[in-house]
Design a protein around this motif. Structure first.
Motif, PDB file in Angstrom:
ATOM      1  N   LYS A  61      37.818  28.122  42.594  1.00 39.75           N
ATOM      2  CA  LYS A  61      39.092  28.152  41.865  1.00 39.75           C
ATOM      3  C   LYS A  61      38.993  29.201  40.765  1.00 39.75           C
ATOM      4  CE  LYS A  61      40.945  23.466  42.527  1.00 39.75           C
ATOM      5  NZ  LYS A  61      42.301  23.915  42.938  1.00 39.75           N
ATOM      6  N   ASN A  62      40.050  29.978  40.600  1.00 35.99           N
ATOM      7  CA  ASN A  62      40.095  31.031  39.579  1.00 35.99           C
ATOM      8  C   ASN A  62      41.343  30.849  38.713  1.00 35.99           C
ATOM      9  OD1 ASN A  62      37.785  32.636  40.514  1.00 35.99           O
ATOM     10  ND2 ASN A  62      39.037  32.912  42.342  1.00 35.99           N
ATOM     11  N   ALA A  63      41.169  31.072  37.413  1.00 33.61           N
ATOM     12  CA  ALA A  63      42.300  30.947  36.478  1.00 33.61           C
ATOM     13  C   ALA A  63      43.069  32.254  36.366  1.00 33.61           C
ATOM     14  CB  ALA A  63      41.806  30.506  35.108  1.00 33.61           C
ATOM     15  N   GLN A  64      42.333  33.399  36.325  1.00 32.12           N
ATOM     16  CA  GLN A  64      42.953  34.726  36.229  1.00 32.12           C
ATOM     17  C   GLN A  64      43.928  34.813  35.027  1.00 32.12           C
ATOM     18  OE1 GLN A  64      44.700  35.772  40.001  1.00 32.12           O
ATOM     19  NE2 GLN A  64      42.716  35.699  41.091  1.00 32.12           N
ATOM     20  N   ARG A  65      43.385  34.581  33.842  1.00 33.59           N
ATOM     21  CA  ARG A  65      44.191  34.613  32.630  1.00 33.59           C
ATOM     22  C   ARG A  65      43.749  35.770  31.743  1.00 33.59           C
ATOM     23  NH1 ARG A  65      43.963  28.095  31.428  1.00 33.59           N
ATOM     24  NH2 ARG A  65      44.869  27.472  33.446  1.00 33.59           N
ATOM     25  N   ASN A  66      44.654  36.145  30.847  1.00 28.64           N
ATOM     26  CA  ASN A  66      44.359  37.241  29.925  1.00 28.64           C
ATOM     27  C   ASN A  66      43.571  36.784  28.705  1.00 28.64           C
ATOM     28  OD1 ASN A  66      45.751  39.098  31.528  1.00 28.64           O
ATOM     29  ND2 ASN A  66      47.728  38.563  30.579  1.00 28.64           N
ATOM     30  N   LYS A  67      43.614  35.496  28.401  1.00 31.65           N
ATOM     31  CA  LYS A  67      42.912  34.956  27.232  1.00 31.65           C
ATOM     32  C   LYS A  67      41.866  33.936  27.700  1.00 31.65           C
ATOM     33  CE  LYS A  67      46.856  35.460  24.060  1.00 31.65           C
ATOM     34  NZ  LYS A  67      47.769  34.744  23.125  1.00 31.65           N
ATOM     35  N   PHE A  68      40.894  33.752  26.822  1.00 36.05           N
ATOM     36  CA  PHE A  68      39.826  32.809  27.131  1.00 36.05           C
ATOM     37  C   PHE A  68      40.269  31.405  26.702  1.00 36.05           C
ATOM     38  CE2 PHE A  68      35.730  30.689  26.598  1.00 36.05           C
ATOM     39  CZ  PHE A  68      35.100  31.073  27.780  1.00 36.05           C
ATOM     40  N   ASP A  69      41.215  30.839  27.469  1.00 40.06           N
ATOM     41  CA  ASP A  69      41.712  29.496  27.157  1.00 40.06           C
ATOM     42  C   ASP A  69      41.790  28.668  28.438  1.00 40.06           C
ATOM     43  OD1 ASP A  69      43.679  30.874  28.386  1.00 40.06           O
ATOM     44  OD2 ASP A  69      45.300  30.165  27.102  1.00 40.06           O
ATOM     45  N   MET A 125      40.620  25.859  29.110  1.00 43.74           N
ATOM     46  CA  MET A 125      40.812  24.425  28.951  1.00 43.74           C
ATOM     47  C   MET A 125      42.268  24.067  28.670  1.00 43.74           C
ATOM     48  SD  MET A 125      37.840  23.535  29.594  1.00 43.74           S
ATOM     49  CE  MET A 125      38.073  21.793  29.326  1.00 43.74           C
ATOM     50  N   GLY A 126      43.102  25.085  28.450  1.00 39.08           N
ATOM     51  CA  GLY A 126      44.509  24.818  28.181  1.00 39.08           C
ATOM     52  C   GLY A 126      45.320  24.698  29.454  1.00 39.08           C
ATOM     53  N   LYS A 127      46.594  24.740  29.271  1.00 37.78           N
ATOM     54  CA  LYS A 127      47.474  24.635  30.423  1.00 37.78           C
ATOM     55  C   LYS A 127      47.533  25.962  31.167  1.00 37.78           C
ATOM     56  CE  LYS A 127      50.442  21.056  28.373  1.00 37.78           C
ATOM     57  NZ  LYS A 127      51.834  20.708  27.995  1.00 37.78           N
ATOM     58  N   GLY A 128      47.764  25.907  32.424  1.00 43.93           N
ATOM     59  CA  GLY A 128      47.860  27.103  33.242  1.00 43.93           C
ATOM     60  C   GLY A 128      47.541  26.803  34.695  1.00 43.93           C
ATOM     61  N   ASP A 129      47.868  27.756  35.493  1.00 44.26           N
ATOM     62  CA  ASP A 129      47.635  27.561  36.923  1.00 44.26           C
ATOM     63  C   ASP A 129      46.206  27.949  37.309  1.00 44.26           C
ATOM     64  OD1 ASP A 129      50.253  26.728  37.281  1.00 44.26           O
ATOM     65  OD2 ASP A 129      50.958  28.790  37.580  1.00 44.26           O
TER      66      ASP A 129
END
Length: 208
Positions: free
Chosen positions: A68-76, A78-82
């Motif tokens: 599973k990959n988050a692929q987010r711009n910020k190191f968060d 543990m927060g909400k997101g796909d």
């Protein structure tokens, strides 16, 4: 007689017995280690042949992955997101077709090495058996020699005692008693040597 008694007593001392036992155990352990080493080498050669023979069999393997990959711009994380899931499952089939006769050469070489190891093992066993038989013959021969020399010593003692009585009675000469004494000393020496050889032969027989 005093010299024979001293040697017999010395050879029976605990130190001499312990040293003999130590030598026997050391040689027995060495023979056991040699046999174990050769038998292990034989098994390894047999395993090599089986390993190369099994390399002709096709290999089917199952592979897979799940992530599973988050692929987010910020190191968060543990927060909400796909979270995006990736996975795959696959089968790999390897079929040995032609390797330039490399496997065949390896199998032939392993068989030759196995035959050499078997010959070495057989030679080692024959050598040990031959050593046992030869040491048995030597031990029997040493015992026979010791018995013969003991009888010679007893005969020399009887001749010396008889000659001594004649000399003391004035019917014997100084030359006769000197010769009888020399023969007795020679017979005692021969018996001591035969006794020592018999003990050494017994140790050789036990270690074989």
């Amino acid at each position: 007689e005093h010299g024979v008694a001293m040697l017999s007593s010395e050879l029976r001392r605990d130190r001499a017995v312990q040293m003999s036992v130590f030598i026997v155990r050391a040689f027995v352990k060495l023979n056991e280690l040699l046999l174990t080493k050769m038998e292990l080498a034989k098994k390894l050669n047999e395993f090599n042949i089986k390993r190369y023979q099994l390399s002709y069999i096709p290999i089917l393997s199952l592979t897979g992955s799940y992530s599973k990959n988050a692929q987010r711009n910020k190191f968060d994380f543990m927060g909400k997101g796909d979270w995006f899931t990736t996975s795959y499952v696959g089968l790999n089939l390897a079929i040995p077709i032609f390797d330039g006769f490399a496997r065949s050469a390896r199998i032939s070489r392993s068989r030759i090495e196995l035959k050499m190891t078997e010959n070495q093992l057989e030679n080692l066993k024959l050598s040990i058996d031959g050593e046992v038989e030869q040491s048995k013959i030597n031990f029997k021969s040493s015992l026979a020699t010791m018995t013969f020399q003991k009888k010679n010593m007893q005969l020399a003692e009887a001749v010396y005692n008889q000659t001594k009585k004649k000399f003391e009675a004035g019917t014997g000469s100084n030359t006769e008693i000197t010769a009888a004494q020399t023969d007795l000393i020679t017979a005692q020496t021969n018996y001591i040597t035969a006794l020592y050889s018999a003990i050494i032969a017994k140790i050789d027989y036990l270690k074989a």
